[in-house]
Design an enzyme around this catalytic site. Structure first.
Site, PDB file in Angstrom:
ATOM      1  N   PHE A   1       7.292   0.431   3.354  1.00 60.74           N
ATOM      2  CA  PHE A   1       6.181  -0.498   3.153  1.00 60.74           C
ATOM      3  C   PHE A   1       6.817  -1.780   2.633  1.00 60.74           C
ATOM      4  O   PHE A   1       7.650  -1.737   1.718  1.00 60.74           O
ATOM      5  CB  PHE A   1       5.177   0.072   2.151  1.00 60.74           C
TER       6      PHE A   1
ATOM      7  N   ARG B   1      -4.252   4.483  12.532  1.00 61.32           N
ATOM      8  CA  ARG B   1      -3.928   5.428  11.445  1.00 61.32           C
ATOM      9  C   ARG B   1      -5.174   6.225  11.053  1.00 61.32           C
ATOM     10  O   ARG B   1      -6.245   5.650  10.841  1.00 61.32           O
ATOM     11  CB  ARG B   1      -3.465   4.668  10.189  1.00 61.32           C
TER      12      ARG B   1
ATOM     13  N   TYR C   1      -4.706   4.683  -5.821  1.00 59.23           N
ATOM     14  CA  TYR C   1      -5.988   4.424  -5.153  1.00 59.23           C
ATOM     15  C   TYR C   1      -6.082   5.063  -3.774  1.00 59.23           C
ATOM     16  O   TYR C   1      -7.074   4.840  -3.084  1.00 59.23           O
ATOM     17  CB  TYR C   1      -6.279   2.919  -5.060  1.00 59.23           C
ATOM     18  N   LYS C   2      -5.067   5.808  -3.380  1.00 62.65           N
ATOM     19  CA  LYS C   2      -5.137   6.487  -2.076  1.00 62.65           C
ATOM     20  C   LYS C   2      -5.614   7.920  -2.312  1.00 62.65           C
ATOM     21  O   LYS C   2      -6.790   8.140  -2.598  1.00 62.65           O
ATOM     22  CB  LYS C   2      -3.769   6.408  -1.408  1.00 62.65           C
TER      23      LYS C   2
ATOM     24  N   ASP D   1       9.213   6.236  -3.756  1.00 62.15           N
ATOM     25  CA  ASP D   1       7.868   5.673  -3.713  1.00 62.15           C
ATOM     26  C   ASP D   1       6.938   6.756  -3.171  1.00 62.15           C
ATOM     27  O   ASP D   1       7.105   7.208  -2.026  1.00 62.15           O
ATOM     28  CB  ASP D   1       7.864   4.432  -2.808  1.00 62.15           C
TER      29      ASP D   1
END
Lengths: 398, 398
Positions: free
Chosen positions: A126, A372, A220-221, A195
């Site tokens: 990312f 996705r 937050y995922k 990560d």
């Protein structure tokens, strides 16, 4: 009813986690974007009303002590710890993932000692990890070497100070070999920084078991902490005493209210703090973590693999070959909790996802050609997977 | 009724800002700790219910666009701008004050160019500024020179890259000469970085008018943004193109959703962003700023000075000489919006403040011997000031 719809119904009936869906605020949307923003747990609004009206509005400044605000970063860290295989006392919550990447990469390069001038960074990362690692390297006299995760073992050497890797690739959904790569990094005398943004809450991580050195992740995922909820930093206990933060803010001081001009770092995970914790976002995260009470990460992983298997099967059945191609690995050991499909015609990617959303199937896309679909086992079921594949086929005009 | 109580009543009746108190959730406490955590504006809980249940709970990921989450850091920055004398487009909200000090000091030292190796730091600063400036200096090859604000002009020279100063001293409440010191810094060819934590929302700052280079501030004191609400960074427009952040996170990229491996910074205040914005804390701040609609900072300043004058007068009248000594300057030009009293007997400081709080007068203390009373003109009145002084005298056993 088709065979796949019948199978979905049966699979949902047999799903030991199916009751957890009731803990979330969901409508008849098939929400496959929990790998970007997790759904809202039902009890969070009431909890936040209490935080805002009672703790802030009425107790005001007393809440730093009486409502436990001051100790929230470590308390919430200790609640995340079992979800990523960490013993208590090693995780602190606060700041964004990017800021925590900076802390972790700088600290790792310092822990590695002199004579090692390279930081290997996942070339498929990312982007923020790469940008921030570049700044960390620039400011500590290292150089960044971009390398695909599979090529890390060959790239390691006596110059390697630290390696920054993603546990699950945000684009492809590929799960990287955290145990094997961490062992290879250690064999070269370097430190491994992971990560966990796309793995924590979706699959077992095993930070302690695999002797990861430092790790960061967002909340937050799959952890459902709310939009932009604070990230976390893991510093393995064996590194805490020498952990040398580039952001030594006052709340990481051994005696923060002494307000002395000299910086003396606190012991333990507190050392990873920086400034005043953002309480509202942090306590929304804390409340959200209640949905994990009694939930086994192994059970979540089993359901995640079953869900993505079933979705891939439905896509294969409904969508004619060649329109979309899965880029997420078929092998379970290499798959995270999302399925990424490459569109044969890149220009179709955006209109296809827009049409899916209009028909109640919410995923997202990554340019230029990736659709996705994230599968959050706490609230996504097999009927959702079947419907998503069916609507995708409709949208593709099959 | 005493003369001072009658005067307080008359002053409150004549106060053009007195109606604003109704905008806040307050009880019969005299709340003089708004310089630590501002009171809750009444409308914020309902606004946050909407954010949590509708924007997060129902719209979910769509809110990044449809609810304006993505653009919140600059939008809220532009609402803070007029309160600190800045034109739009120069302030971005996000991260803690400490993290923003790091961005600002590193960026300022880079803007200063080579050949200048000293960063002057207010020796009386709130500690985090000094700790973070120390880290920034260590990582950019500078050295920190601690200097009292009054001694800055004499300490400036051809080696000075940047100067980090507090507009108002957190301990004494002293207001430093922002226009004069900024001009002196510029005359030496250096950059001025101001910490506005204890001045923004309490008095005029004039960032643009005085050609400040960079500034940071928190939003949970006089701006009432909520516990640990995000801080802000001001980068004067003339420096934005060369602003080189040490924390180049993905949300500061010119094309963040391009997700390219190379970092290309966005133009404007966006460049000061780092990671994903913490939306709940940020939107509570945004809602809180509504109380400023139509309020003039000059009127706030006039009331602030009248309040602290009156409080000092009441303390002088009620508390026998020698028990406490004001350390906040009497001169208006040197006074922020708080009054700090030094206890003659340092060991009395903590029990005195505890007794004040028990009697409904909430201030705080700074070790070893400072009682702090913050005056937020939006919701503190003259009767509050009189009562605080009277209760202080009672507590001191007069």
């Amino acid at each position: 009813m088709s065979d796949l719809r019948e199978r979905a119904t049966a699979l949902d009936s047999a799903d030991p986690l199916s009751a957890l869906r009731e803990l979330f605020t969901l409508d008849d949307t098939v929400y496959l974007d929990g790998n970007s923003l997790g759904a809202l747990p039902r009890h969070v609004p009431a909890r936040m009303q209490h935080v805002i009206t009672r703790e802030w509005g009425s107790l005001r400044i007393r809440s730093w002590d009486e409502s436990g605000w001051w100790t929230a970063p470590e308390r919430i860290g200790d609640r995340i710890a079992p979800l990523v295989g960490a013993a208590a006392g090693q995780i602190v919550v606060g700041d964004s993932t990017s800021v925590n990447v900076f802390k972790a990469v700088v600290a790792a390069s310092r822990l590695a000692g002199g004579g090692r001038d390279e930081i290997l960074v996942d070339a498929t990362t990312f982007p923020t990890d790469g940008y921030i690692a570049g700044s960390a390297a620039r400011m500590t006299g290292h150089r960044v070497v971009p390398v695909a995760p599979a090529d890390v073992p060959a790239a390691l050497g006596p110059r390697t100070a630290a390696v920054l890797l993603n546990h699950v690739d945000y684009r492809s959904g590929r799960l990287h070999d955290l145990p094997g790569l961490t062992a290879a990094v250690h064999a070269a005398g370097a430190l491994a920084v992971w990560d966990l943004c796309h793995s924590a809450g979706a699959l077992p991580v095993g930070l302690d078991a695999h002797r990861v050195d430092l790790a960061v992740g967002c909340t937050y995922k799959y952890l459902n902490g709310g939009p932009g909820s604070p990230a976390y930093l893991y510093v393995a206990e064996r590194h805490q005493e020498a952990f040398d933060s580039p952001l030594p803010g006052w709340t990481s001081h051994a005696d923060p209210f002494g307000m002395t001009p000299g910086y003396v770092p606190a012991d333990g995970s507190v050392r990873g703090r920086v400034g005043t914790p953002d309480i509202l976002s942090m306590l929304a995260l804390e409340a959200s973590l209640d949905v994990w009470d009694g939930v086994s990460v192994d059970a979540v992983r089993a359901k995640s693999l079953a869900l993505t298997d079933f979705f891939l099967e439905c896509v294969a059945a409904y969508v004619p070959e060649g329109r979309v191609t899965p880029v997420t690995p078929a092998a379970h050991g290499e798959r995270g909790s999302q399925v990424s499909l490459r569109c044969e015609v890149p220009a179709e990617t955006e209109p296809v996802m827009r049409a899916l959303v209009e028909r109640g199937v919410v995923g997202d896309l990554r340019r230029p050609d990736i659709l996705r679909f994230g599968f959050t086992p706490l609230y996504v079921g097999f009927a959702d997977a079947e419907r998503a594949a069916r609507v995708l086929a409709e949208v593709l005009g099959v």
